[in-house]
Write a protein that holds these residues in place. Structure first.
Motif, PDB file in Angstrom:
ATOM      1  N   GLU A  94       0.830  -1.206   0.000  1.00  9.80           N
ATOM      2  CA  GLU A  94       0.000   0.000   0.000  1.00  9.80           C
ATOM      3  C   GLU A  94       0.864   1.255   0.000  1.00  9.80           C
ATOM      4  O   GLU A  94       0.646   2.176  -0.788  1.00  9.80           O
ATOM      5  CB  GLU A  94      -0.916   0.013   1.233  1.00  9.80           C
ATOM      6  N   ILE A  95       1.837   1.282   0.897  1.00  6.42           N
ATOM      7  CA  ILE A  95       2.655   2.488   1.039  1.00  6.42           C
ATOM      8  C   ILE A  95       3.570   2.663  -0.177  1.00  6.42           C
ATOM      9  O   ILE A  95       3.707   3.771  -0.708  1.00  6.42           O
ATOM     10  CB  ILE A  95       3.462   2.430   2.346  1.00  6.42           C
ATOM     11  N   VAL A  96       4.178   1.568  -0.613  1.00 13.94           N
ATOM     12  CA  VAL A  96       5.006   1.650  -1.817  1.00 13.94           C
ATOM     13  C   VAL A  96       4.162   2.118  -2.998  1.00 13.94           C
ATOM     14  O   VAL A  96       4.584   2.970  -3.784  1.00 13.94           O
ATOM     15  CB  VAL A  96       5.673   0.294  -2.113  1.00 13.94           C
ATOM     16  N   GLY A  97       2.970   1.555  -3.100  1.00 15.55           N
ATOM     17  CA  GLY A  97       2.079   1.950  -4.187  1.00 15.55           C
ATOM     18  C   GLY A  97       1.717   3.423  -4.116  1.00 15.55           C
ATOM     19  O   GLY A  97       1.647   4.106  -5.148  1.00 15.55           O
ATOM     20  N   TYR A  98       1.519   3.902  -2.923  1.00 11.60           N
ATOM     21  CA  TYR A  98       1.223   5.323  -2.753  1.00 11.60           C
ATOM     22  C   TYR A  98       2.381   6.177  -3.263  1.00 11.60           C
ATOM     23  O   TYR A  98       2.178   7.132  -4.013  1.00 11.60           O
ATOM     24  CB  TYR A  98       0.940   5.639  -1.284  1.00 11.60           C
ATOM     25  N   ALA A  99       3.591   5.796  -2.883  1.00  4.93           N
ATOM     26  CA  ALA A  99       4.757   6.554  -3.335  1.00  4.93           C
ATOM     27  C   ALA A  99       4.852   6.539  -4.858  1.00  4.93           C
ATOM     28  O   ALA A  99       5.112   7.575  -5.492  1.00  4.93           O
ATOM     29  CB  ALA A  99       6.030   5.989  -2.717  1.00  4.93           C
TER      30      ALA A  99
END
Lengths: 205, 205
Positions: B88-93
């Motif tokens: 999720e966080i990687v995707g957000y970045a």
DNA sequence: CGTGATCCTGACCGTTTGGTCAAACTCTTT
DNA sequence: AAAGAGTTTGACCAAACGGTCAGGATCACG
């Protein structure tokens, strides 16, 4: 009139006052947003007197930028092959964070200039800055191929360190609007976060 | 005269042209650096005609900023508790990086505004933006205490993602001056670096 | 087709801004 | 104390800028 190298005590004092005032004003308002009257008032001089020391507005801006770029890159120059690679890079990030905390005006001055397309320092970027960055990138790449740090793109690593640290100076208003910190308290947390971020990301698998 | 909600086809077309032109000009020159003549020329209108649609320069700026903040935060809103936290966080970045590549003008517009002290959107920052960030920070903090990601300060994690991604839009000139990339090639490398950075830093020990 | 609403323009205005200039003041040096 | 270099200032200027206004062109609609 010369302004480059002060020759009298009065020149020394006034030029220093002008540059300090100009750093205040330019970093808050950008080049176009700053006015000579503002700078003169902040420096405690009349506008004609200010223009006695600097030929024009641009000259003040250039003097500031070129005088600052050097000291701004000192932490990167200090990145050395001697110590532990991860410690070196983490240390670099933390030193940059200290600079964002202690010299926010300088950071914002550069940010403004780059945002406007760096019309006055593009040659410095493509010249000395690029050379220095390439040199340090090669050092980091060496560490990576030797297995002493994780395999990462060195240029983008450097960019990310610049971005994460200068963010606390350039976007100070936003950071404070969200964290509502008292004084500089959040810089300690930021340092801990960045230490974790880069140590974890760089320590070899 | 109203400008908020277009009522005729002509209004719709001209207001869109004005806002697009103003985004060009404001993002390149900042609020103070932009002139009504520049915006009018870029929009293909006369200055008085431009001022027929917007009361004054400030109104154009505000219309741009408030219209943009929403879409700018969409990726953060999409951060959800459903999938794998690290993904999720990687995707957000990565989504933010895509935005920096595809919407650099918008990024620079905000950067300029924040740099100048956010005089026109400070209330939005301390209000809706802060609320959203706090909400997502709580989500991330939950993941951390559940041991699903490493223990990091969620706010500073979010700041670092903003900083590292928007850097490629806001400091585009510098990045290009150092990498001398052809087109958008460096965004792919940047994405790989950021994926490594955040995946490594967040994967639980 | 006519009429009212909408749209557009050239001319204009006051203010701000970067910059000039001649004259006066001050400091240093001999 | 005289002289010259260095410093400071008020008055001024032209250009750029944000914004206004009266009137004319154009459009939508009964």
């Amino acid at each position: 009139m010369v302004a480059a190298v002060p020759r009298t005590r009065i020149q020394e004092k006034n030029i220093a006052a002008i540059l300090d005032a100009a750093l205040d004003v330019f970093s808050q308002a950008g080049f176009r947003g700053a006015t000579l009257d503002q700078i003169a008032r902040a420096a405690g001089l009349s506008k004609p007197n200010l223009l006695y020391y600097f030929a024009n507005k641009k000259a003040i801006h250039v003097a500031l930028l070129s005088g600052l770029l050097d000291s701004w890159l000192d932490p990167l120059r200090a990145l050395d092959g001697a110590g532990d690679p991860v410690d070196e890079i983490v240390g670099y990030a933390l030193r940059k964070l200290d600079m964002a905390r202690d010299l926010p005006r300088e950071s914002r001055l550069f940010a403004n200039e780059i945002l406007q397309g760096a019309p006055r320092i593009l040659d410095m970027i493509e010249g000395p800055l690029r050379t220095l960055v390439d040199e340090k990138a090669a050092l980091i790449a060496g560490w990576a191929s030797a297995g002493r740090i994780a395999r990462v793109d060195p240029h983008h690593l450097i960019f990310s360190i610049w971005a994460t640290t200068q963010h606390y100076a350039d976007f100070d208003v936003q950071v404070r609007g969200i964290l509502a910190p008292t004084g500089d308290a959040h810089f300690k947390e930021a340092g801990q976060f960045l230490e974790h971020l880069y140590r974890r990301a760089l320590t070899p698998a």
